[in-house]
Design an enzyme around this catalytic site. Structure first.
Site, PDB file in Angstrom:
ATOM      1  N   CYS A 153       0.106   3.794   2.756  1.00  0.00           N
ATOM      2  CA  CYS A 153       0.551   3.248   4.048  1.00  0.00           C
ATOM      3  C   CYS A 153       2.047   3.520   4.245  1.00  0.00           C
ATOM      4  CB  CYS A 153       0.307   1.746   4.120  1.00  0.00           C
ATOM      5  SG  CYS A 153      -1.422   1.239   4.015  1.00  0.00           S
TER       6      CYS A 153
ATOM      7  N   CYS B  66       0.833  -1.206   0.000  1.00  0.00           N
ATOM      8  CA  CYS B  66       0.000   0.000   0.000  1.00  0.00           C
ATOM      9  C   CYS B  66       0.872   1.263   0.000  1.00  0.00           C
ATOM     10  CB  CYS B  66      -0.908  -0.044   1.233  1.00  0.00           C
ATOM     11  SG  CYS B  66      -1.770   1.494   1.586  1.00  0.00           S
TER      12      CYS B  66
END
Length: 144
Positions: free
Chosen positions: A72, A69
């Protein structure tokens, strides 16, 4: 008499009872003798996740994330900065939803990054999306 609380060690995940006012005095774990308050996010797995969110009487802020991600990974340094700023007020932790999906599943995490504040096993608040450190700190402080 001083108020004591349960604080889960970020190293060995043993629950410690500590006087609340001692959190700022660099207390050590009674089991592994490592510092209890590190100012760094704790990497959780299935077992340690359950211990931290279920036993800690200090708020535990879990960043549900995954290595693939992009947002993230972009938020990781801000989350680490927030952990330093919130040391002694809240324990910040990270749970890799790809490695430990069974820990994340009961909480219905639909998008990542998602941060959830837990206290004594109860979810208090959640927010999704990457945030800068200052906003993470403000959000956590507004929840407590």
């Amino acid at each position: 008499m001083s108020e004591s609380l349960h604080y889960v060690c970020p190293h060995c995940h043993t629950t410690n009872r500590i006087a609340k006012e001692q959190l700022g005095n660099q207390p050590d774990c009674g089991s592994c003798h490592q510092p209890l308050v590190t100012g760094e996010p704790v990497a959780l797995d299935n077992d340690s996740f359950a211990k931290h969110i279920g036993r800690s009487q200090l708020p535990v802020v879990v960043d549900f994330w995954a290595p693939w991600c992009g947002p993230c990974r972009m938020m990781a340094p801000a989350f680490a900065q927030a952990a330093q700023q919130l040391a002694g007020q809240a324990q910040l932790a990270k749970l890799d939803t790809e490695a430990y999906p069974q820990a994340a599943a009961p909480f219905g995490i639909r998008s990542i990054p998602t941060m959830v504040v837990f206290k004594e096993g109860k979810e208090l608040a959640r927010i999704s999306g990457a945030l800068p450190a200052g906003e993470i700190v403000r959000w956590v402080q507004s929840v407590r």
